[in-house]
Design a protein around this motif. Sequence first.
Motif, short mmCIF file in Angstrom:
data_model
loop_
_atom_site.label_atom_id
_atom_site.label_comp_id
_atom_site.label_asym_id
_atom_site.label_seq_id
_atom_site.Cartn_x
_atom_site.Cartn_y
_atom_site.Cartn_z
N ALA A 132 8.89 7.40 -7.20
CA ALA A 132 8.31 6.66 -6.07
C ALA A 132 9.37 5.79 -5.40
O ALA A 132 9.43 5.70 -4.17
CB ALA A 132 7.15 5.80 -6.56
N ALA A 133 10.22 5.15 -6.21
CA ALA A 133 11.29 4.32 -5.66
C ALA A 133 12.27 5.15 -4.84
O ALA A 133 12.73 4.73 -3.77
CB ALA A 133 12.02 3.60 -6.79
N ALA A 189 3.62 5.81 -5.69
CA ALA A 189 3.56 5.86 -7.15
C ALA A 189 2.40 6.72 -7.62
O ALA A 189 2.51 7.47 -8.60
CB ALA A 189 3.46 4.45 -7.72
N ALA A 190 1.27 6.64 -6.92
CA ALA A 190 0.10 7.44 -7.30
C ALA A 190 0.37 8.93 -7.11
O ALA A 190 -0.02 9.75 -7.94
CB ALA A 190 -1.11 7.02 -6.46
N GLU A 191 1.05 9.29 -6.02
CA GLU A 191 1.30 10.70 -5.74
C GLU A 191 2.44 11.26 -6.59
O GLU A 191 2.41 12.42 -7.00
CB GLU A 191 1.60 10.87 -4.25
CG GLU A 191 0.39 10.62 -3.37
CD GLU A 191 0.66 10.72 -1.89
OE1 GLU A 191 -0.31 10.76 -1.11
OE2 GLU A 191 1.85 10.75 -1.50
N GLU A 192 3.45 10.43 -6.86
CA GLU A 192 4.58 10.90 -7.68
C GLU A 192 4.29 10.80 -9.17
O GLU A 192 4.95 11.47 -9.97
CB GLU A 192 5.83 10.07 -7.35
CG GLU A 192 6.32 10.19 -5.92
CD GLU A 192 6.82 11.57 -5.58
OE1 GLU A 192 7.17 12.33 -6.52
OE2 GLU A 192 6.87 11.92 -4.39
N LEU A 235 0.83 -1.21 0.00
CA LEU A 235 0.00 0.00 0.00
C LEU A 235 0.87 1.26 0.00
O LEU A 235 0.54 2.25 -0.67
CB LEU A 235 -0.92 0.00 1.22
CG LEU A 235 -1.96 -1.14 1.28
CD1 LEU A 235 -2.80 -1.00 2.55
CD2 LEU A 235 -2.84 -1.14 0.04
N GLU A 236 1.97 1.24 0.75
CA GLU A 236 2.87 2.40 0.79
C GLU A 236 3.45 2.68 -0.60
O GLU A 236 3.49 3.83 -1.05
CB GLU A 236 4.01 2.14 1.78
CG GLU A 236 4.99 3.31 1.87
CD GLU A 236 6.18 3.01 2.77
OE1 GLU A 236 7.02 3.92 2.95
OE2 GLU A 236 6.30 1.87 3.26
N TYR A 237 3.88 1.62 -1.30
CA TYR A 237 4.46 1.81 -2.63
C TYR A 237 3.40 2.26 -3.64
O TYR A 237 3.67 3.08 -4.52
CB TYR A 237 5.13 0.52 -3.11
CG TYR A 237 6.24 0.04 -2.21
CD1 TYR A 237 6.82 0.88 -1.26
CD2 TYR A 237 6.71 -1.27 -2.28
CE1 TYR A 237 7.84 0.43 -0.43
CE2 TYR A 237 7.72 -1.73 -1.46
CZ TYR A 237 8.28 -0.87 -0.53
OH TYR A 237 9.28 -1.32 0.29
N PHE A 238 2.19 1.73 -3.50
CA PHE A 238 1.08 2.13 -4.37
C PHE A 238 0.78 3.62 -4.19
O PHE A 238 0.65 4.37 -5.16
CB PHE A 238 -0.15 1.29 -4.05
CG PHE A 238 -1.44 1.86 -4.58
CD1 PHE A 238 -1.61 2.14 -5.92
CD2 PHE A 238 -2.49 2.14 -3.70
CE1 PHE A 238 -2.81 2.67 -6.40
CE2 PHE A 238 -3.68 2.67 -4.16
CZ PHE A 238 -3.84 2.95 -5.52
N ILE A 240 13.84 2.21 -2.22
CA ILE A 240 14.13 0.89 -2.77
C ILE A 240 14.28 1.06 -4.29
O ILE A 240 14.08 2.14 -4.83
CB ILE A 240 13.05 -0.16 -2.44
CG1 ILE A 240 11.74 0.17 -3.17
CG2 ILE A 240 12.83 -0.28 -0.95
CD1 ILE A 240 10.76 -1.00 -3.14
N SER A 241 14.62 -0.04 -4.97
CA SER A 241 14.80 0.04 -6.41
C SER A 241 13.45 0.19 -7.12
O SER A 241 12.40 -0.17 -6.58
CB SER A 241 15.51 -1.22 -6.92
OG SER A 241 14.67 -2.35 -6.73
#
Length: 305
Positions: free
Chosen positions: A21-22, A12-15, A6-9, A27-28
Motif C-alpha cells: 500500500a505504501a 491497504a484494503a485492496e493490497e 481514506l486513500e491509504y485505507f 509514502i513510507s
Amino acid sequence: MDLRQLEYFVAAAEERNFTRAAERVHISQSGVSARIGRLERELGAELFDRSARTVTLTVAGKAALEHARAALAAAGAVGRAVGEVTGLIRGRLTVGMVVGCTLTPLFDALAAFHEAHPGVEIALLEDRSDRLLDGVRTGAVDLALIGTATAAPDGLESLTLISERLVAAVPAGHPLARRRQVALRDLMTHPIVCMPPGTGLRAVFDEACAEQGLRPTIALEAGAAQAIADLAVRGLGVAVLSASMAETYRDRLTVRPLVDVGTPALLALVWKGAHNPAVHAMLVHARREFRDFPGVRPQAASGGS
C-alpha cells in the motif's frame, strides 16, 4: 478525517499489505500505518486485523470500505467537473505496466501527456498482468499495459498493440535445434523456461497445453525475456517466448515457431471506460504514438463503456 486517510485505507484494503500500500501511494509504510491508525481512532474502531502476515479487514473495515471508495470517487468527480468547465485536466493518473516492458512508444506517450497536462500527477506501477487487470477493475489503476491471451478482457476496453505467435528457443547444440518444425508435444521431454503464472504469455502456453492434455515440466520461471533467454543459452531449458522477444537473441539461440499453438500472445492497453478526462487524454497520446506500430487494433469488450 481527510481524503488522504481514506486513500491509504483503501490502498491497504485492496493490497492486503501495508508495504505494498505504501509503494502504491508513494509514502513510507510508517506514514500509511500512522494515517490509518489516526482514522481508526477517529472512527472509534479497528479497521484491520493485523494479527496475521496478511492484513485483513475487520467487520468495521468491511463496512467502511465501499463508503471510502465512494468518497474518493466523489472527490475526484468534483475536480473533473471543474476541469471540464475550465478546460484543464488535473489530478492523478495511475498507469500500470507489465514487468519488463521496453515499448518506447508507451514512454513517448507518457512524456507527451505530461507535457500537455502538467497538472496531472503520473504514477507508474509495474506488476504482473493479472494483478494489473485486477487494479483496473477496482479502479486502483486507470490504464494498464498488459500481456493477455484475450483481446477483450471481460468488462474492459482495450487497444491491442502486439499480436504474435509463441516460439521455442534453444542453443545450437540442442536436439530441437535440428528440427524444422516444433510442436508442443516435442517440448514435453525437455525442461522448460517460461514466464510465471499471471502473465499473458504463460496463459497462452498453459491453455494450449491443456487443450492437448499435455503436462509440461516448467523447470524455471522468470518475468523478463532476457532472463529466460539467458537461462536457455546456458542449457537450463527450452525457452518459450513470443516471436519478438526471441528475435533479439537469434545470435545465441535457434528459434522455432510452435506450429500447433494457434492463439497469439497479445500486448494490450486496457481501461475501464474513459470518463476520466486524464484517461481519455492519455489514450489520445497512446494511439498517436502507436499508430505506426505493427498490429495495433482497438477492441471493446461487451459491457465496457
